[in-house]
Design an enzyme around this catalytic site. Structure first.
Site, PDB file in Angstrom:
ATOM      1  N   SER A  25       0.856  -1.190   0.000  1.00 31.99           N
ATOM      2  CA  SER A  25       0.000   0.000   0.000  1.00 31.99           C
ATOM      3  C   SER A  25       0.892   1.240   0.000  1.00 31.99           C
ATOM      4  O   SER A  25       2.054   1.173   0.412  1.00 31.99           O
ATOM      5  CB  SER A  25      -0.861  -0.010   1.267  1.00 31.99           C
ATOM      6  OG  SER A  25      -1.413   1.272   1.491  1.00 31.99           O
ATOM      7  N   TYR A  54      -1.848  -0.516  10.389  1.00 33.60           N
ATOM      8  CA  TYR A  54      -1.976  -0.882   8.972  1.00 33.60           C
ATOM      9  C   TYR A  54      -0.718  -0.432   8.220  1.00 33.60           C
ATOM     10  O   TYR A  54      -0.123  -1.207   7.468  1.00 33.60           O
ATOM     11  CB  TYR A  54      -3.224  -0.215   8.392  1.00 33.60           C
ATOM     12  CG  TYR A  54      -3.485  -0.559   6.933  1.00 33.60           C
ATOM     13  CD1 TYR A  54      -4.035  -1.790   6.576  1.00 33.60           C
ATOM     14  CD2 TYR A  54      -3.183   0.338   5.917  1.00 33.60           C
ATOM     15  CE1 TYR A  54      -4.274  -2.112   5.247  1.00 33.60           C
ATOM     16  CE2 TYR A  54      -3.433   0.032   4.579  1.00 33.60           C
ATOM     17  CZ  TYR A  54      -3.980  -1.196   4.254  1.00 33.60           C
ATOM     18  OH  TYR A  54      -4.213  -1.507   2.930  1.00 33.60           O
TER      19      TYR A  54
HETATM   20  P1  NAD Z   1     -11.496  -6.380   0.556  1.00 34.52           P
HETATM   21  O1  NAD Z   1     -11.909  -6.275   1.983  1.00 34.52           O
HETATM   22  O2  NAD Z   1     -12.501  -6.143  -0.517  1.00 34.52           O
HETATM   23  O3  NAD Z   1     -10.853  -7.804   0.305  1.00 34.52           O
HETATM   24  C1  NAD Z   1     -10.130  -8.495   1.265  1.00 34.52           C
HETATM   25  C2  NAD Z   1     -10.563  -9.950   1.199  1.00 34.52           C
HETATM   26  O4  NAD Z   1      -9.745 -10.684   2.111  1.00 34.52           O
HETATM   27  C3  NAD Z   1     -12.021 -10.167   1.642  1.00 34.52           C
HETATM   28  O5  NAD Z   1     -12.722 -10.933   0.678  1.00 34.52           O
HETATM   29  C4  NAD Z   1     -11.890 -10.923   2.977  1.00 34.52           C
HETATM   30  O6  NAD Z   1     -12.931 -11.869   3.193  1.00 34.52           O
HETATM   31  C5  NAD Z   1     -10.544 -11.601   2.811  1.00 34.52           C
HETATM   32  N1  NAD Z   1      -9.917 -11.887   4.092  1.00 34.52           N
HETATM   33  C6  NAD Z   1      -9.830 -11.059   5.165  1.00 34.52           C
HETATM   34  N2  NAD Z   1      -9.201 -11.678   6.170  1.00 34.52           N
HETATM   35  C7  NAD Z   1      -8.871 -12.912   5.718  1.00 34.52           C
HETATM   36  C8  NAD Z   1      -8.205 -14.015   6.293  1.00 34.52           C
HETATM   37  N3  NAD Z   1      -7.756 -13.983   7.554  1.00 34.52           N
HETATM   38  N4  NAD Z   1      -8.036 -15.130   5.558  1.00 34.52           N
HETATM   39  C9  NAD Z   1      -8.506 -15.185   4.275  1.00 34.52           C
HETATM   40  N5  NAD Z   1      -9.146 -14.172   3.679  1.00 34.52           N
HETATM   41  C10 NAD Z   1      -9.333 -13.052   4.395  1.00 34.52           C
HETATM   42  O7  NAD Z   1     -10.246  -5.415   0.417  1.00 34.52           O
HETATM   43  P2  NAD Z   1      -9.542  -4.805  -0.863  1.00 34.52           P
HETATM   44  O8  NAD Z   1      -9.785  -3.346  -0.841  1.00 34.52           O
HETATM   45  O9  NAD Z   1      -9.862  -5.562  -2.085  1.00 34.52           O
HETATM   46  O10 NAD Z   1      -8.015  -5.029  -0.462  1.00 34.52           O
HETATM   47  C11 NAD Z   1      -7.221  -6.098  -0.955  1.00 34.52           C
HETATM   48  C12 NAD Z   1      -5.773  -5.828  -0.567  1.00 34.52           C
HETATM   49  O11 NAD Z   1      -5.349  -4.590  -1.134  1.00 34.52           O
HETATM   50  C13 NAD Z   1      -5.539  -5.712   0.930  1.00 34.52           C
HETATM   51  O12 NAD Z   1      -4.291  -6.280   1.249  1.00 34.52           O
HETATM   52  C14 NAD Z   1      -5.503  -4.215   1.158  1.00 34.52           C
HETATM   53  O13 NAD Z   1      -4.772  -3.892   2.299  1.00 34.52           O
HETATM   54  C15 NAD Z   1      -4.808  -3.769  -0.109  1.00 34.52           C
HETATM   55  N6  NAD Z   1      -5.024  -2.360  -0.485  1.00 34.52           N
HETATM   56  C16 NAD Z   1      -6.279  -1.868  -0.712  1.00 34.52           C
HETATM   57  C17 NAD Z   1      -6.428  -0.548  -1.113  1.00 34.52           C
HETATM   58  C18 NAD Z   1      -7.799   0.041  -1.398  1.00 34.52           C
HETATM   59  O14 NAD Z   1      -7.878   1.245  -1.662  1.00 34.52           O
HETATM   60  N7  NAD Z   1      -8.861  -0.749  -1.382  1.00 34.52           N
HETATM   61  C19 NAD Z   1      -5.310   0.270  -1.267  1.00 34.52           C
HETATM   62  C20 NAD Z   1      -4.056  -0.260  -1.017  1.00 34.52           C
HETATM   63  C21 NAD Z   1      -3.922  -1.589  -0.641  1.00 34.52           C
END
Ligand code: NAD
Length: 284
Positions: free
Chosen positions: A167, A180
């Site tokens: 991130s 985070y």
């Molecule tokens: P999201 O919440 O839509 O997806 C995360 C998924 O991980 C969910 O489906 C959840 O059920 C699953 N999950 C959570 N804990 C778990 C566990 N212990 N075991 C297995 N599965 C688990 O989030 P997202 O926005 O799609 O984010 C995906 C990745 O991208 C994450 O690592 C997040 O930190 C990173 N990220 C997101 C953004 C953003 O703007 N959305 C920006 C930078 C980084």
């Protein structure tokens, strides 16, 4: 001399995508499936994993199977690996996408003002260790354990790739979410460590650092529902992003495909920012 530009060479490979039921990783899985990659959609939430896998099979005709597994449970990950090997074959790629933050590791205020001195609970001093543990476990150990379990095929076969999802927070922490941010910084460091450790095995380890994406989950925080204008937090993001717009999950898939393919075969241990220029901009 070898051909100056190689083919992508990802068709027919097998990818495990943790958090594959989520916003970003479901799109990543679909992008890989479009290029003929067989996908194991791993998520704590079996229903979303199955839904994404069914959509992929139906739309792209590429094999895709949903698996329920917590990235913090090595036994469940090993059971999933056994089934993936039986149904899809040896694993070539791992995308460590499961991640998130805990409310108890989020401060209520951005900066301590004089008016906060009476109530330090809303500041750094009110944060709970349990929230830090949860966030570090999910983001860091949740990358470490799947790498231990799923990369064994790659190392034995002498080829493969891991892409971790970091991130922008890993470079410059956003206000209020220290756990985070620090856990994503740990992912960058681990990406480098594992890249070196695997360097002679043929397995490459890289990461993507997304900037600000507008998704259904954060829309209410960033855009005023009534006026459609940016909220103050959304405006700060726009001010810090030279392209003056949000990214979309689809815009991460080019970097992902590049990092997994032979186009990047001499690249390991890097973190690619996909951020509309956010990390390049001083704000002045
Ligand atoms: P999201 O919440 O839509 O997806 C995360 C998924 O991980 C969910 O489906 C959840 O059920 C699953 N999950 C959570 N804990 C778990 C566990 N212990 N075991 C297995 N599965 C688990 O989030 P997202 O926005 O799609 O984010 C995906 C990745 O991208 C994450 O690592 C997040 O930190 C990173 N990220 C997101 C953004 C953003 O703007 N959305 C920006 C930078 C980084």
């Amino acid at each position: 001399m070898n051909a100056p530009i190689k083919e992508l060479n990802i068709e027919g490979k097998v990818a495990v995508i943790t958090g594959g039921g989520g916003v970003i990783c479901s799109v990543m899985a679909k992008a890989l499936a479009m290029k003929g990659v067989k996908t194991a959609i791993l998520d704590r939430d079996k229903e979303t994993a199955d839904k994404v896998a069914a959509e992929i099979t139906q739309t792209y005709g590429t094999e895709s199977i949903g698996f329920a597994a917590d990235v913090l449970n090595k036994g469940l990950l090993e059971a999933a690996k056994k089934e993936i090997n039986e149904k899809l074959g040896d694993i070539d790629f791992l995308i460590n996408g499961a991640g998130g933050n805990a409310a108890t590791a989020t401060s209520k205020v951005e900066k301590i003002e004089k008016s906060d001195l009476e109530n330090l609970e809303d500041t750094f001093f009110g944060l709970e260790l349990e929230g830090f543990d949860k966030t570090f476990a999910l983001n860091f150990q949740g990358t470490l354990l799947p790498s231990m379990v799923f990369a064994t095929d790659m190392v034995k076969n002498g080829k493969g790739g891991i892409v971790n999802i970091s991130s922008m927070n890993s470079y410059r922490p956003l206000t209020r979410i220290p756990a985070y941010s620090a856990s994503k910084a740990a992912i960058n460091n681990f990406t480098q460590w594992l890249a070196v450790h695997f360097a002679k095995t043929g397995v490459r380890v890289n990461a993507i650092a997304p900037g600000f994406l507008l998704t259904n989950q954060n829309r209410f925080l960033l855009v005023d529902e009534k006026t459609g204008e940016s909220t103050p937090r959304g405006q700060k993001i726009m001010n810090g992003t030279p392209m003056e717009r949000y990214g979309s999950p689809e815009e991460l898939t080019g970097a992902l495909t590049f990092l997994l393919s032979d186009w990047s075969e001499f690249i390991t241990g890097i973190v690619i920012p996909v951020d509309g220029g956010f990390s390049a901009y001083s704000g002045v």
